[in-house]
Design a protein around this motif. Structure first.
Motif, PDB file in Angstrom:
ATOM      1  N   CYS A 187     133.473 -46.247   9.881  1.00 53.99           N
ATOM      2  CA  CYS A 187     132.079 -46.366  10.282  1.00 53.99           C
ATOM      3  C   CYS A 187     131.662 -47.824  10.169  1.00 53.99           C
ATOM      4  CB  CYS A 187     131.221 -45.493   9.378  1.00 53.99           C
ATOM      5  SG  CYS A 187     129.450 -45.635   9.637  1.00 53.99           S
ATOM      6  N   VAL A 188     130.951 -48.310  11.174  1.00 51.22           N
ATOM      7  CA  VAL A 188     130.478 -49.691  11.162  1.00 51.22           C
ATOM      8  C   VAL A 188     129.005 -49.719  11.534  1.00 51.22           C
ATOM      9  CG1 VAL A 188     130.745 -51.977  12.197  1.00 51.22           C
ATOM     10  CG2 VAL A 188     132.757 -50.551  11.824  1.00 51.22           C
ATOM     11  N   GLN A 189     128.233 -50.488  10.756  1.00 53.35           N
ATOM     12  CA  GLN A 189     126.820 -50.685  11.096  1.00 53.35           C
ATOM     13  C   GLN A 189     126.564 -52.179  11.268  1.00 53.35           C
ATOM     14  OE1 GLN A 189     124.569 -52.223   8.752  1.00 53.35           O
ATOM     15  NE2 GLN A 189     125.730 -52.018   6.837  1.00 53.35           N
ATOM     16  N   ASP A 190     125.596 -52.476  12.141  1.00 52.47           N
ATOM     17  CA  ASP A 190     125.413 -53.871  12.538  1.00 52.47           C
ATOM     18  C   ASP A 190     124.093 -54.476  12.073  1.00 52.47           C
ATOM     19  OD1 ASP A 190     124.401 -53.412  16.047  1.00 52.47           O
ATOM     20  OD2 ASP A 190     123.574 -52.647  14.174  1.00 52.47           O
ATOM     21  N   MET A 191     123.419 -53.840  11.106  1.00 55.26           N
ATOM     22  CA  MET A 191     122.096 -54.340  10.707  1.00 55.26           C
ATOM     23  C   MET A 191     122.026 -54.753   9.250  1.00 55.26           C
ATOM     24  SD  MET A 191     119.966 -54.798  13.064  1.00 55.26           S
ATOM     25  CE  MET A 191     118.392 -54.811  12.203  1.00 55.26           C
ATOM     26  N   ASP A 192     123.147 -55.080   8.638  1.00 56.94           N
ATOM     27  CA  ASP A 192     123.128 -55.615   7.279  1.00 56.94           C
ATOM     28  C   ASP A 192     122.516 -54.627   6.272  1.00 56.94           C
ATOM     29  OD1 ASP A 192     121.899 -58.501   5.502  1.00 56.94           O
ATOM     30  OD2 ASP A 192     123.966 -57.798   5.710  1.00 56.94           O
ATOM     31  N   ARG A 195     134.887 -49.401   0.755  1.00 58.90           N
ATOM     32  CA  ARG A 195     133.937 -50.326   1.374  1.00 58.90           C
ATOM     33  C   ARG A 195     134.301 -51.742   0.939  1.00 58.90           C
ATOM     34  NH1 ARG A 195     127.372 -50.161   1.252  1.00 58.90           N
ATOM     35  NH2 ARG A 195     127.026 -51.481   3.098  1.00 58.90           N
ATOM     36  N   GLU A 196     135.091 -52.378   1.763  1.00 54.99           N
ATOM     37  CA  GLU A 196     135.550 -53.746   1.484  1.00 54.99           C
ATOM     38  C   GLU A 196     134.622 -54.792   2.088  1.00 54.99           C
ATOM     39  OE1 GLU A 196     138.163 -54.538  -0.491  1.00 54.99           O
ATOM     40  OE2 GLU A 196     138.220 -52.382  -0.924  1.00 54.99           O
ATOM     41  N   LYS A 197     133.923 -54.420   3.139  1.00 56.73           N
ATOM     42  CA  LYS A 197     132.941 -55.298   3.763  1.00 56.73           C
ATOM     43  C   LYS A 197     131.624 -54.540   3.889  1.00 56.73           C
ATOM     44  CE  LYS A 197     136.151 -58.102   6.453  1.00 56.73           C
ATOM     45  NZ  LYS A 197     136.483 -58.648   7.796  1.00 56.73           N
ATOM     46  N   LYS A 198     130.540 -55.285   3.884  1.00 57.51           N
ATOM     47  CA  LYS A 198     129.223 -54.653   3.872  1.00 57.51           C
ATOM     48  C   LYS A 198     129.009 -53.751   5.076  1.00 57.51           C
ATOM     49  CE  LYS A 198     124.398 -55.794   2.973  1.00 57.51           C
ATOM     50  NZ  LYS A 198     123.424 -56.893   2.780  1.00 57.51           N
ATOM     51  N   GLU A 199     129.527 -54.146   6.230  1.00 59.71           N
ATOM     52  CA  GLU A 199     129.229 -53.406   7.444  1.00 59.71           C
ATOM     53  C   GLU A 199     130.149 -52.209   7.682  1.00 59.71           C
ATOM     54  OE1 GLU A 199     130.374 -56.478   7.269  1.00 59.71           O
ATOM     55  OE2 GLU A 199     132.023 -56.813   8.709  1.00 59.71           O
ATOM     56  N   ARG A 200     131.174 -52.049   6.869  1.00 62.75           N
ATOM     57  CA  ARG A 200     132.203 -51.050   7.166  1.00 62.75           C
ATOM     58  C   ARG A 200     132.404 -50.097   5.987  1.00 62.75           C
ATOM     59  NH1 ARG A 200     136.135 -51.606  11.196  1.00 62.75           N
ATOM     60  NH2 ARG A 200     135.305 -53.704  11.514  1.00 62.75           N
ATOM     61  N   PHE A 201     132.435 -48.803   6.298  1.00 61.24           N
ATOM     62  CA  PHE A 201     132.588 -47.782   5.255  1.00 61.24           C
ATOM     63  C   PHE A 201     133.569 -46.746   5.768  1.00 61.24           C
ATOM     64  CE2 PHE A 201     131.792 -45.770   1.474  1.00 61.24           C
ATOM     65  CZ  PHE A 201     130.947 -44.665   1.475  1.00 61.24           C
ATOM     66  N   SER A 202     134.666 -46.585   5.065  1.00 64.65           N
ATOM     67  CA  SER A 202     135.728 -45.694   5.517  1.00 64.65           C
ATOM     68  C   SER A 202     135.792 -44.442   4.660  1.00 64.65           C
ATOM     69  CB  SER A 202     137.075 -46.412   5.456  1.00 64.65           C
ATOM     70  OG  SER A 202     137.066 -47.560   6.266  1.00 64.65           O
ATOM     71  N   LEU A 203     136.051 -43.336   5.322  1.00 58.34           N
ATOM     72  CA  LEU A 203     136.270 -42.054   4.638  1.00 58.34           C
ATOM     73  C   LEU A 203     137.746 -41.705   4.801  1.00 58.34           C
ATOM     74  CD1 LEU A 203     134.992 -39.522   3.236  1.00 58.34           C
ATOM     75  CD2 LEU A 203     134.852 -38.522   5.521  1.00 58.34           C
ATOM     76  N   ILE A 204     138.382 -41.341   3.706  1.00 55.96           N
ATOM     77  CA  ILE A 204     139.815 -41.066   3.719  1.00 55.96           C
ATOM     78  C   ILE A 204     140.063 -39.643   3.236  1.00 55.96           C
ATOM     79  CG2 ILE A 204     142.078 -41.796   2.830  1.00 55.96           C
ATOM     80  CD1 ILE A 204     140.333 -44.530   2.192  1.00 55.96           C
ATOM     81  N   LEU A 205     140.820 -38.913   4.027  1.00 59.92           N
ATOM     82  CA  LEU A 205     141.303 -37.607   3.603  1.00 59.92           C
ATOM     83  C   LEU A 205     142.770 -37.814   3.244  1.00 59.92           C
ATOM     84  CD1 LEU A 205     138.877 -37.146   5.653  1.00 59.92           C
ATOM     85  CD2 LEU A 205     139.875 -34.882   6.018  1.00 59.92           C
ATOM     86  N   GLU A 206     143.064 -37.770   1.952  1.00 55.09           N
ATOM     87  CA  GLU A 206     144.418 -38.122   1.482  1.00 55.09           C
ATOM     88  C   GLU A 206     145.473 -37.169   2.022  1.00 55.09           C
ATOM     89  OE1 GLU A 206     145.339 -40.734  -0.174  1.00 55.09           O
ATOM     90  OE2 GLU A 206     143.363 -41.581  -0.642  1.00 55.09           O
ATOM     91  N   SER A 207     145.143 -35.895   2.070  1.00 47.96           N
ATOM     92  CA  SER A 207     146.063 -34.883   2.579  1.00 47.96           C
ATOM     93  C   SER A 207     145.221 -33.807   3.244  1.00 47.96           C
ATOM     94  CB  SER A 207     146.890 -34.293   1.429  1.00 47.96           C
ATOM     95  OG  SER A 207     147.738 -33.272   1.911  1.00 47.96           O
ATOM     96  N   ALA A 208     145.061 -33.941   4.556  1.00 45.64           N
ATOM     97  CA  ALA A 208     144.118 -33.083   5.271  1.00 45.64           C
ATOM     98  C   ALA A 208     144.481 -31.604   5.134  1.00 45.64           C
ATOM     99  CB  ALA A 208     144.080 -33.473   6.741  1.00 45.64           C
ATOM    100  N   SER A 209     143.442 -30.797   5.000  1.00 47.73           N
ATOM    101  CA  SER A 209     143.634 -29.354   4.947  1.00 47.73           C
ATOM    102  C   SER A 209     142.727 -28.699   5.986  1.00 47.73           C
ATOM    103  CB  SER A 209     143.306 -28.811   3.556  1.00 47.73           C
ATOM    104  OG  SER A 209     141.943 -29.031   3.254  1.00 47.73           O
ATOM    105  N   THR A 210     143.056 -27.448   6.345  1.00 46.75           N
ATOM    106  CA  THR A 210     142.313 -26.770   7.411  1.00 46.75           C
ATOM    107  C   THR A 210     140.833 -26.600   7.045  1.00 46.75           C
ATOM    108  OG1 THR A 210     143.023 -24.648   6.532  1.00 46.75           O
ATOM    109  CG2 THR A 210     144.327 -25.574   8.341  1.00 46.75           C
TER     110      THR A 210
END
Lengths: 115, 115
Positions: free
Chosen positions: A23-28, A68-83
């Motif tokens: 996810c990326v947002q552009d408004m700080d 969240r390594e940068k202010k504008e970017r937020f990642s969601l991680i599913l380590e081992s996806a399930s149904t």
């Protein structure tokens, strides 16, 4: 206008795969959120972040992690996806941290199917 | 704990008519905000209207208005002169000032507009 974008509109993965939603947002905006949307349940908060490298668990964090390594970017991680993680995932951002009273701006959503 | 309830999973309205969507909430706080968000089919969720609990006057945004009954913990949304573009999922939400970033969403009401 605030723009929140998500890396994919539709995603199909297999059980056990590692899945990244971006996810990326552009408004700080300081705050960023990941929600899961299921029929009849509304939006449920998975994780949120109020600053770079900071994160807080929401109501349903099990099976998920975030980055969240940068202010504008937020990642969601599913380590081992399930149904049971098949769902619509919504990202959102809001201007100031520490304020549940601010308007949230949403991305278009990613519909994830786990087979 | 905060809760938000929307008792009408689905509603319909004739074009140009008025419709009211119901929402009740529960909070132990005195300082909070209430929101109505709209999610059109396959489009991003957007804020419709926002109400501060301390304000007696009901919020209004063009054809959208709320009936905020603080003692009854009720926050209904009235849409006047309904248009085809009003067809969407509508989510009621609550944010407490002491809950930092966490907003609670209701399960949603699906509104259909009949031409």
């Amino acid at each position: 206008d605030v723009k929140v974008t998500q890396s994919s509109r539709y995603l199909v993965k297999r059980t056990g795969e590692k899945v990244f939603l971006e996810c990326v947002q552009d408004m700080d905006h300081e705050n960023m959120f990941w929600y899961r949307q299921d029929p009849g349940l509304g939006l449920r908060l998975i994780y949120f972040s109020y600053d770079v490298k900071m994160k807080e668990k929401g109501d349903i964090p099990e099976g998920y992690s975030v980055s969240r390594e940068k202010k504008e970017r937020f990642s969601l991680i599913l380590e081992s996806a399930s149904t049971n993680q098949t769902s619509m995932y919504l990202c959102a951002s809001s201007l100031l941290s520490g304020r549940a009273t601010d308007t949230q701006y949403f991305g278009p959503g990613t519909r994830l199917t786990v087979l | 704990a905060q809760t938000v309830t929307q008792s009408q999973p689905e509603m319909s309205v004739q074009e140009a008519e008025t419709v009211t969507l119901s929402c009740t909430y529960d909070t132990s706080e005195s300082d909070y905000y209430l929101f109505w968000y709209k999610q059109p089919p396959s489009r991003q969720m957007i804020l419709v209207i926002r109400q501060e609990a301390y304000k007696q006057q009901n919020a209004t945004e063009n054809r959208f208005s709320v009936n905020f009954q603080k003692a009854a913990k009720s926050f209904s949304l009235k849409i006047s002169d309904s248009q085809l573009g009003d067809a969407a999922m509508y989510f009621c939400a609550s944010g407490e000032k002491t809950s930092y970033d966490k907003v609670i969403f209701g399960p949603g009401t699906s509104l259909s507009v009949i031409p």
